[in-house]
Design an enzyme around this catalytic site. Structure first.
Site, PDB file in Angstrom:
ATOM      1  N   PRO A   1      44.639  40.045  35.197  1.00  0.00           N
ATOM      2  CA  PRO A   1      44.220  39.319  36.401  1.00  0.00           C
ATOM      3  C   PRO A   1      42.991  38.459  36.167  1.00  0.00           C
ATOM      4  CG  PRO A   1      44.765  41.575  36.951  1.00  0.00           C
ATOM      5  CD  PRO A   1      44.780  41.491  35.448  1.00  0.00           C
ATOM      6  N   CYS A   2      43.054  37.227  36.682  1.00  0.00           N
ATOM      7  CA  CYS A   2      41.964  36.277  36.460  1.00  0.00           C
ATOM      8  C   CYS A   2      41.068  36.118  37.676  1.00  0.00           C
ATOM      9  CB  CYS A   2      42.535  34.911  36.072  1.00  0.00           C
ATOM     10  SG  CYS A   2      43.469  34.110  37.406  1.00  0.00           S
ATOM     11  N   GLN A   3      41.338  36.837  38.774  1.00  0.00           N
ATOM     12  CA  GLN A   3      40.597  36.571  40.006  1.00  0.00           C
ATOM     13  C   GLN A   3      39.093  36.700  39.830  1.00  0.00           C
ATOM     14  OE1 GLN A   3      43.403  38.193  39.771  1.00  0.00           O
ATOM     15  NE2 GLN A   3      44.642  38.064  41.613  1.00  0.00           N
TER      16      GLN A   3
END
Length: 381
Positions: free
Chosen positions: A67-69
């Site tokens: 996940p890049c959030q």
């Protein structure tokens, strides 16, 4: 291979094109899991990486678009220790529990190179080296593979037994022009206008995940005619290298709105980018690796680098490893709709408050488009 944080299967599709067989997929998003179950019907889909006890026996490659959030400029930028992006440590846990896979392929946003003055990259590379891995990474642009989307992503490859450098650095074609702004469609973010525009000639700027509420957030495109349109979800799927309606099965998941498909597509790995990486894994031949002994110093992480055993080196390559035949953005606008009067008016108001310099004729086209759409909405006047 095993796909962790598999999303809608972009990495897995690209790797499958060069013979990799997916044994297990792991993805927490219910809509994405519905897509994976429909598109990979013979593969077990696990929900929670934190509850996955071990990799299947004989796993040779682990792919992880974690996940890049917490790393993205568009997200919360909490960093590598954030609740979402910190899940990359689960990859290292699973790899540690089994002796090898031969390859570890990680994908994420380029902002991870800057965040926390390089903290995210220091965390990841240190973890890899503690596990005995040699690593290499390169920022690549989806346009290099012929897709009219300016999408930069970090591809990181690591191995305990192989040298990842020929795979990632063996070819370098250099940037090229993708069109003429006077003759070709140009993409931009209609949600911007004060601090940025995302202007891209014969391409759209990076497709984004949209809102967590399932509200779509497509970019806009100025056509040579002066009309302003937004791509539809089918167009977005194709701009990521998927077949049309690839994400349609997501709607079968409980509580998933139609707009959630935009989030799935925006967070996906470009299939063609993954296909290129898989092809390089299959045949890493190419040019001699440049700058093999250029030590990496300071806190800034370059566009490409490699390292092992506590030492790191920069590599002077571009974000365009190859030049695949470039496809015109017009071919990807089959499902496009006119940008609404409300959205156009909102953009023009923001542009009027800011100090950005816009391409010649662009604001006039926006004004004319607003008139064609009926002028300022009553509540926005």
């Amino acid at each position: 291979m095993v796909g962790l944080f598999a999303g809608i299967g972009g990495l897995e599709l690209g790797l499958a094109a060069h013979g990799w067989n997916t044994e297990l997929l792991c993805e927490i998003d219910a809509g994405a899991r519905a897509v994976l179950s429909a598109r990979f019907p013979d593969v077990e889909v696990h929900q929670d990486v934190t509850r996955l006890r071990a990799l299947p026996a004989g796993t040779e490659l682990v792919a992880a678009g974690f996940p890049c959030q917490d790393l993205s400029q568009a997200g919360r930028t909490a960093g590598i220790t954030g609740a979402r992006s910190g899940l990359v440590d689960e990859v290292f846990r699973l790899v540690r529990r089994r002796r090898g896979p031969r390859w570890l392929l990680i994908e994420n946003v380029p902002f991870m190179l800057q965040l926390g003055r390089g903290q995210a990259m220091r965390h990841i590379t240190a973890a890899l080296e503690n596990l005995g891995y040699m690593w290499a990474y390169r920022v690549v642009d989806a346009r290099a593979f012929g897709l009219p989307q300016r999408r930069l992503r970090v591809l990181m490859l690591a191995s305990r037994t192989e040298d990842p450098r020929p795979v990632l650095f063996g070819t370098d074609a250099g940037p090229r022009e993708t069109g003429d702004p006077a003759l070709d469609p140009c993409g931009f973010y209609w949600t911007e206008g004060v601090r940025g525009l995302g202007w891209a000639v014969n391409a759209v700027p990076t497709l984004k995940g949209g809102s967590g509420l399932g509200i779509a957030s497509p970019p806009a495109v100025r056509l040579p005619s002066g009309e302003i349109v937004t791509p539809g979800i089918v167009d977005a799927e194709r701009l990521q290298g998927f077949s049309r309606d690839w994400t349609a099965p997501a709607l079968a998941a409980p509580g998933v709105r139609a707009g959630h498909r935009w989030k799935l597509v925006g967070n996906a790995v470009s299939v063609r980018m993954a296909t290129w990486a898989a092809g390089r894994l299959a045949d890493p031949s190419g040019e001699e690796i440049p700058g093999e002994q250029d030590p990496l110093t300071g806190q800034r992480w370059p566009t490409a680098a490699w390292g092992r055993a506590g030492k790191a080196y920069r590599v002077p390559v571009s974000t365009w490893p190859i030049h695949e035949p470039y496809e015109d953005l017009r071919w990807f606008l089959e499902d496009a709709q006119l940008l609404s009067a409300r959205a156009t008016a909102g953009f023009l108001r923001r542009a009027g408050r800011g100090t950005l310099r816009f391409p010649p004729g662009f604001l006039a086209d926006m004004q004319n488009h607003l008139l064609r759409m009926g002028g300022y909405p009553q509540e926005a006047a």
